[in-house]
Design a protein around this motif. Structure first.
Motif, PDB file in Angstrom:
ATOM      1  N   LEU A 158      -3.455   5.017  -2.798  1.00 63.53           N
ATOM      2  CA  LEU A 158      -4.606   5.757  -2.288  1.00 63.53           C
ATOM      3  C   LEU A 158      -4.777   7.009  -3.137  1.00 63.53           C
ATOM      4  N   SER A 187      -9.408   9.993  -0.205  1.00 61.26           N
ATOM      5  CA  SER A 187      -9.784   9.657   1.163  1.00 61.26           C
ATOM      6  C   SER A 187     -10.525  10.849   1.748  1.00 61.26           C
ATOM      7  N   SER A 214      -4.030   2.485   5.422  1.00 59.13           N
ATOM      8  CA  SER A 214      -5.470   2.723   5.317  1.00 59.13           C
ATOM      9  C   SER A 214      -6.024   3.125   6.677  1.00 59.13           C
ATOM     10  N   LEU A 217       0.838  -1.193   0.000  1.00 59.83           N
ATOM     11  CA  LEU A 217       0.000   0.000   0.000  1.00 59.83           C
ATOM     12  C   LEU A 217       0.876   1.246   0.000  1.00 59.83           C
ATOM     13  N   GLU A 243     -12.498   5.601   1.180  1.00 58.26           N
ATOM     14  CA  GLU A 243     -11.173   5.540   0.574  1.00 58.26           C
ATOM     15  C   GLU A 243     -11.325   4.912  -0.804  1.00 58.26           C
ATOM     16  N   TRP A 246      -8.807   3.145  -3.666  1.00 62.99           N
ATOM     17  CA  TRP A 246      -7.469   2.628  -3.956  1.00 62.99           C
ATOM     18  C   TRP A 246      -7.382   2.255  -5.429  1.00 62.99           C
TER      19      TRP A 246
END
Length: 190
Positions: A86, A89, A60, A56, A185, A187
């Protein structure tokens, strides 16, 4: 309780039931695990393939490690091996559908949308229809069929509504049909 919308074994050498230490006065047979414990280190269990432990771009705020691993196992094959970036958000960009759309501009990869409300659950596609997503400046909708929308979000990303629908053959995704969004969020797999 909050809901999110959206999933190693070690083998110890055996002794065949015999006590191998019997008859040895000055020596002792130990397992690797015993030796490792004595040296204050532990033996690593067999790990699952790294493809199920995505990289990532940042941590998160909504998903725990075990949830990320479960999701990674159930995502389409074309997302496997790609880092999760990401791109939106609510915690960082605010609650705005326009900002959500702007953050997705130019991104041409599969994406994962995670929504948190006060309750929630995961659902899957049934294959009955292709009503995945519809968006405009006033709302964002997922799933449909039978006159119902599986998940609907308003333009402020504040109010949501969920119904059962043919796309996902789901129950409502909240305890109540209408709910308030806490966080979102998105992704991208790039």
């Amino acid at each position: 309780m909050s809901r999110r919308f959206v999933v190693g074994k070690m083998k110890t050498p055996g002794t065949g039931g015999k006590d191998l230490r019997a008859g040895y006065k000055y020596s002792m047979i130990t397992t690797r695990e015993e030796t490792s414990l004595k040296q204050n280190t532990t033996t690593k269990p067999d790990l699952e393939p790294e493809t199920f432990r995505p990289n990532l771009s940042e941590q998160s705020d909504l998903l725990q490690t075990d949830q990320i691993e479960k999701l990674a196992k159930n995502l389409p094959p074309r997302t496997v091996g790609y880092p999760w970036t990401l791109i939106y958000s609510t915690a960082k960009h605010g609650m705005s559908l326009k900002t959500l759309y702007r953050s997705m501009t130019g991104v041409d990869t599969p994406m994962l949308l995670v929504i948190k409300d006060s309750d929630g659950q995961i659902f899957k596609w049934t294959g009955d229809n292709m009503f995945f997503i519809k968006g405009d400046m006033d709302s964002l909708a997922f799933g449909g069929g039978g006159g119902e929308i599986g998940l609907w979000l308003d333009g402020d990303l504040y109010h949501g509504r969920s119904h059962s629908c043919k796309t996902f053959d789901n129950h409502i995704l909240s305890k109540k049909e209408d709910f308030y969004v806490q966080d979102i969020e998105i992704w991208a797999f790039e």
